[in-house]
Design a protein around this motif. Structure first.
Motif, PDB file in Angstrom:
ATOM      1  N   ILE A  48       0.138  21.239  -5.437  1.00 22.18           N
ATOM      2  CA  ILE A  48      -0.599  20.040  -5.061  1.00 22.18           C
ATOM      3  C   ILE A  48      -0.454  19.006  -6.175  1.00 22.18           C
ATOM      4  CG2 ILE A  48      -2.847  19.088  -4.398  1.00 22.18           C
ATOM      5  CD1 ILE A  48      -3.646  21.898  -3.500  1.00 22.18           C
ATOM      6  N   SER A  49       0.160  17.877  -5.852  1.00 23.87           N
ATOM      7  CA  SER A  49       0.362  16.821  -6.835  1.00 23.87           C
ATOM      8  C   SER A  49      -0.974  16.158  -7.194  1.00 23.87           C
ATOM      9  CB  SER A  49       1.322  15.770  -6.268  1.00 23.87           C
ATOM     10  OG  SER A  49       1.348  14.614  -7.076  1.00 23.87           O
ATOM     11  N   LYS A  50      -1.078  15.700  -8.426  1.00 26.19           N
ATOM     12  CA  LYS A  50      -2.279  14.988  -8.861  1.00 26.19           C
ATOM     13  C   LYS A  50      -2.525  13.756  -8.001  1.00 26.19           C
ATOM     14  CE  LYS A  50      -4.414  12.883 -12.937  1.00 26.19           C
ATOM     15  NZ  LYS A  50      -4.254  12.590 -14.381  1.00 26.19           N
ATOM     16  N   SER A  51      -1.445  13.134  -7.523  1.00 28.23           N
ATOM     17  CA  SER A  51      -1.588  11.921  -6.707  1.00 28.23           C
ATOM     18  C   SER A  51      -2.310  12.208  -5.390  1.00 28.23           C
ATOM     19  CB  SER A  51      -0.215  11.308  -6.420  1.00 28.23           C
ATOM     20  OG  SER A  51       0.575  12.187  -5.640  1.00 28.23           O
ATOM     21  N   VAL A  52      -2.211  13.455  -4.880  1.00 30.68           N
ATOM     22  CA  VAL A  52      -2.903  13.821  -3.640  1.00 30.68           C
ATOM     23  C   VAL A  52      -4.420  13.860  -3.890  1.00 30.68           C
ATOM     24  CG1 VAL A  52      -3.187  15.598  -1.868  1.00 30.68           C
ATOM     25  CG2 VAL A  52      -0.918  15.111  -2.796  1.00 30.68           C
ATOM     26  N   TYR A  53      -4.828  14.479  -5.003  1.00 35.09           N
ATOM     27  CA  TYR A  53      -6.245  14.482  -5.369  1.00 35.09           C
ATOM     28  C   TYR A  53      -6.748  13.032  -5.524  1.00 35.09           C
ATOM     29  CZ  TYR A  53      -5.722  19.450  -6.599  1.00 35.09           C
ATOM     30  OH  TYR A  53      -5.495  20.798  -6.565  1.00 35.09           O
ATOM     31  N   LEU A  54      -5.912  12.205  -6.143  1.00 32.52           N
ATOM     32  CA  LEU A  54      -6.282  10.815  -6.393  1.00 32.52           C
ATOM     33  C   LEU A  54      -6.465  10.045  -5.086  1.00 32.52           C
ATOM     34  CD1 LEU A  54      -6.731   8.889  -8.784  1.00 32.52           C
ATOM     35  CD2 LEU A  54      -4.314   8.277  -8.633  1.00 32.52           C
ATOM     36  N   GLN A  55      -5.590  10.299  -4.123  1.00 34.80           N
ATOM     37  CA  GLN A  55      -5.690   9.618  -2.825  1.00 34.80           C
ATOM     38  C   GLN A  55      -6.964  10.006  -2.080  1.00 34.80           C
ATOM     39  OE1 GLN A  55      -2.072  10.334  -0.624  1.00 34.80           O
ATOM     40  NE2 GLN A  55      -0.802   9.630  -2.327  1.00 34.80           N
ATOM     41  N   VAL A  56      -7.308  11.279  -2.106  1.00 34.61           N
ATOM     42  CA  VAL A  56      -8.528  11.734  -1.435  1.00 34.61           C
ATOM     43  C   VAL A  56      -9.753  11.116  -2.101  1.00 34.61           C
ATOM     44  CG1 VAL A  56      -9.988  13.750  -0.968  1.00 34.61           C
ATOM     45  CG2 VAL A  56      -7.524  13.880  -0.578  1.00 34.61           C
ATOM     46  N   LEU A  57      -9.766  11.120  -3.443  1.00 34.40           N
ATOM     47  CA  LEU A  57     -10.889  10.544  -4.179  1.00 34.40           C
ATOM     48  C   LEU A  57     -11.016   9.047  -3.895  1.00 34.40           C
ATOM     49  CD1 LEU A  57     -13.162  10.722  -6.223  1.00 34.40           C
ATOM     50  CD2 LEU A  57     -11.449  10.585  -8.050  1.00 34.40           C
ATOM     51  N   THR A  58      -9.899   8.333  -3.908  1.00 32.54           N
ATOM     52  CA  THR A  58      -9.906   6.892  -3.634  1.00 32.54           C
ATOM     53  C   THR A  58     -10.424   6.603  -2.227  1.00 32.54           C
ATOM     54  OG1 THR A  58      -8.035   6.557  -5.140  1.00 32.54           O
ATOM     55  CG2 THR A  58      -8.464   4.817  -3.534  1.00 32.54           C
ATOM     56  N   HIS A  59     -10.008   7.403  -1.274  1.00 35.25           N
ATOM     57  CA  HIS A  59     -10.459   7.224   0.115  1.00 35.25           C
ATOM     58  C   HIS A  59     -11.978   7.386   0.223  1.00 35.25           C
ATOM     59  CE1 HIS A  59     -10.530   7.443   4.473  1.00 35.25           C
ATOM     60  NE2 HIS A  59     -11.166   8.604   4.394  1.00 35.25           N
ATOM     61  N   GLU A  60     -12.536   8.401  -0.418  1.00 36.10           N
ATOM     62  CA  GLU A  60     -13.972   8.635  -0.341  1.00 36.10           C
ATOM     63  C   GLU A  60     -14.760   7.509  -1.014  1.00 36.10           C
ATOM     64  OE1 GLU A  60     -15.418  10.891   1.495  1.00 36.10           O
ATOM     65  OE2 GLU A  60     -13.442  11.638   2.055  1.00 36.10           O
ATOM     66  N   LEU A  61     -14.242   7.001  -2.135  1.00 32.06           N
ATOM     67  CA  LEU A  61     -14.923   5.913  -2.834  1.00 32.06           C
ATOM     68  C   LEU A  61     -14.841   4.609  -2.032  1.00 32.06           C
ATOM     69  CD1 LEU A  61     -13.631   6.694  -6.434  1.00 32.06           C
ATOM     70  CD2 LEU A  61     -16.018   6.831  -5.689  1.00 32.06           C
ATOM     71  N   SER A  62     -13.696   4.380  -1.396  1.00 30.20           N
ATOM     72  CA  SER A  62     -13.479   3.133  -0.663  1.00 30.20           C
ATOM     73  C   SER A  62     -14.391   2.997   0.545  1.00 30.20           C
ATOM     74  CB  SER A  62     -12.015   3.038  -0.196  1.00 30.20           C
ATOM     75  OG  SER A  62     -11.143   3.062  -1.305  1.00 30.20           O
ATOM     76  N   LYS A  63     -14.741   4.112   1.177  1.00 31.87           N
ATOM     77  CA  LYS A  63     -15.528   4.042   2.408  1.00 31.87           C
ATOM     78  C   LYS A  63     -17.042   4.127   2.164  1.00 31.87           C
ATOM     79  CE  LYS A  63     -15.501   8.960   3.766  1.00 31.87           C
ATOM     80  NZ  LYS A  63     -15.016   9.946   4.745  1.00 31.87           N
ATOM     81  N   HIS A  64     -17.458   4.224   0.884  1.00 31.79           N
ATOM     82  CA  HIS A  64     -18.885   4.333   0.590  1.00 31.79           C
ATOM     83  C   HIS A  64     -19.546   2.953   0.653  1.00 31.79           C
ATOM     84  CE1 HIS A  64     -22.628   5.305  -1.471  1.00 31.79           C
ATOM     85  NE2 HIS A  64     -22.344   6.587  -1.257  1.00 31.79           N
ATOM     86  N   ASN A  65     -20.612   2.833   1.425  1.00 32.23           N
ATOM     87  CA  ASN A  65     -21.262   1.540   1.666  1.00 32.23           C
ATOM     88  C   ASN A  65     -21.979   0.970   0.452  1.00 32.23           C
ATOM     89  OD1 ASN A  65     -20.469   1.549   4.361  1.00 32.23           O
ATOM     90  ND2 ASN A  65     -22.274   2.707   5.015  1.00 32.23           N
ATOM     91  N   GLY A  66     -22.383   1.835  -0.482  1.00 33.03           N
ATOM     92  CA  GLY A  66     -23.170   1.359  -1.619  1.00 33.03           C
ATOM     93  C   GLY A  66     -22.351   0.887  -2.803  1.00 33.03           C
ATOM     94  N   ILE A  67     -21.022   0.972  -2.719  1.00 33.90           N
ATOM     95  CA  ILE A  67     -20.161   0.627  -3.849  1.00 33.90           C
ATOM     96  C   ILE A  67     -19.332  -0.621  -3.524  1.00 33.90           C
ATOM     97  CG2 ILE A  67     -18.255   1.427  -5.318  1.00 33.90           C
ATOM     98  CD1 ILE A  67     -19.157   4.273  -4.756  1.00 33.90           C
ATOM     99  N   THR A  68     -19.316  -1.573  -4.439  1.00 36.15           N
ATOM    100  CA  THR A  68     -18.481  -2.768  -4.244  1.00 36.15           C
ATOM    101  C   THR A  68     -17.171  -2.675  -5.030  1.00 36.15           C
ATOM    102  OG1 THR A  68     -19.583  -3.900  -6.075  1.00 36.15           O
ATOM    103  CG2 THR A  68     -20.475  -4.237  -3.857  1.00 36.15           C
ATOM    104  N   ARG A  69     -17.180  -1.938  -6.152  1.00 36.37           N
ATOM    105  CA  ARG A  69     -15.966  -1.781  -6.948  1.00 36.37           C
ATOM    106  C   ARG A  69     -16.022  -0.457  -7.685  1.00 36.37           C
ATOM    107  NH1 ARG A  69     -15.051  -5.808 -11.700  1.00 36.37           N
ATOM    108  NH2 ARG A  69     -14.544  -4.058 -13.043  1.00 36.37           N
ATOM    109  N   PHE A  70     -14.875   0.146  -7.945  1.00 36.42           N
ATOM    110  CA  PHE A  70     -14.854   1.410  -8.687  1.00 36.42           C
ATOM    111  C   PHE A  70     -13.595   1.518  -9.527  1.00 36.42           C
ATOM    112  CE2 PHE A  70     -12.781   2.293  -4.612  1.00 36.42           C
ATOM    113  CZ  PHE A  70     -11.616   2.929  -5.000  1.00 36.42           C
ATOM    114  N   ASP A  71     -13.661   2.377 -10.515  1.00 30.77           N
ATOM    115  CA  ASP A  71     -12.505   2.658 -11.367  1.00 30.77           C
ATOM    116  C   ASP A  71     -12.526   4.153 -11.688  1.00 30.77           C
ATOM    117  OD1 ASP A  71     -10.281   2.290 -13.098  1.00 30.77           O
ATOM    118  OD2 ASP A  71     -11.637   2.287 -14.814  1.00 30.77           O
TER     119      ASP A  71
END
Length: 265
Positions: A182-205
């Motif tokens: 499992i490439s690190k980029s796959v973990y990163l994509q899943v994490l980014t997807h979950e952060l992007s769809k959260h209603n309480g967050i406007t920006r993340f890093d």
């Protein structure tokens, strides 16, 4: 002879915990994958992990071969143990082994969920499924390395109350040829997807993401204004959402999810 059973699905860490479990309960001998182990060392038998396919491995583990069965029965009679632990994937399997070795009935039944945490079991299954690693609760020197041309390495020394009680060896049997990288980029994509769809967050890093064994991460977030909600509840909900998503996709929860609230937008 007092007989104990320890069962659980394949790859959940039974062999890893076998020596500690046996020592804790004062059990003298262990039957694991076709081997008779006494005082942390192989006394008799042939490991199922030497087999070329899963069918012959199961037959070896349940002592289907008569010569193998009789050799271990003879060793049990000669060593005259007062207690014995039988390891298998189910109660049915450990009962079958007890019958084949003339040590039935089993007096005590234990399960891997009794001795390992949910996270330890998740990690063991993850390593088995991705890296194909199997653990043998005997020293490296006792493993016939010609059987494992692809992968043999020392495991860890097992201690109980600062006393060494044995060691393990890590192998990759011939019948376990499939591994998953499992490439690190796959973990990163899943994490980014979950952060992007959260209603309480406007920006993340994503400040840090490591995937040595269990994924670990630190995330910096900016909350949505106005703050008319419980910030702690939102952050804990985010952590749970990420944890659930990783378990769904990878079968493992992150070791830790650190969330830093940087500001409000």
């Amino acid at each position: 002879m007092e007989v104990y059973s320890l069962s659980g699905p394949s790859g959940t860490g039974k062999s890893t915990s076998a020596l500690e479990f046996a020592h804790q309960y004062g059990i003298e001998g262990i039957i694991d994958d076709g081997l008779l182990i006494v005082n942390g060392e192989k006394l008799a038998g042939t490991s199922a992990k030497f087999e070329k396919n899963t069918i012959t491995a199961v037959r070896r583990a349940i002592f289907h071969d008569e010569a193998h069965q009789q050799a271990v029965i003879k060793a049990l009679q000669e060593v005259d143990l007062k207690s014995l632990l039988i390891i298998g994937t189910s109660d049915k399997m450990t009962k079958q082994i007890a019958d084949r070795l003339d040590v039935a009935p089993i007096d005590h039944f234990h399960y891997v969920t009794d001795i390992r945490t949910t996270k330890e079991i998740q990690l063991a299954k993850f390593i088995r499924e991705t890296q194909g690693k199997h653990v043998m609760p005997i020293p490296h020197a006792q493993v016939e390395q010609n059987f494992f041309k692809r992968f043999v390495q020392k495991g860890r020394e097992i201690f109980f109350k600062n006393k060494k009680i044995g060691e393990t060896t890590i192998v990759r049997p011939d019948f376990h040829q499939e591994t998953i990288d499992i490439s690190k980029s796959v973990y990163l994509q899943v994490l980014t997807h979950e952060l992007s769809k959260h209603n309480g967050i406007t920006r993340f890093d994503i400040a840090q993401l490591t995937v040595d064994l269990m994924p670990s991460m630190t995330i910096v977030i900016f909350l949505k204004a106005p703050v008319t909600y419980d910030v702690r509840e939102v952050v804990r909900g985010l952590q749970q959402q990420i944890s659930d998503s990783f378990y769904l996709h990878f079968g493992i929860e992150p070791e830790y999810i650190n969330v830093v609230v940087k500001g409000i937008k």
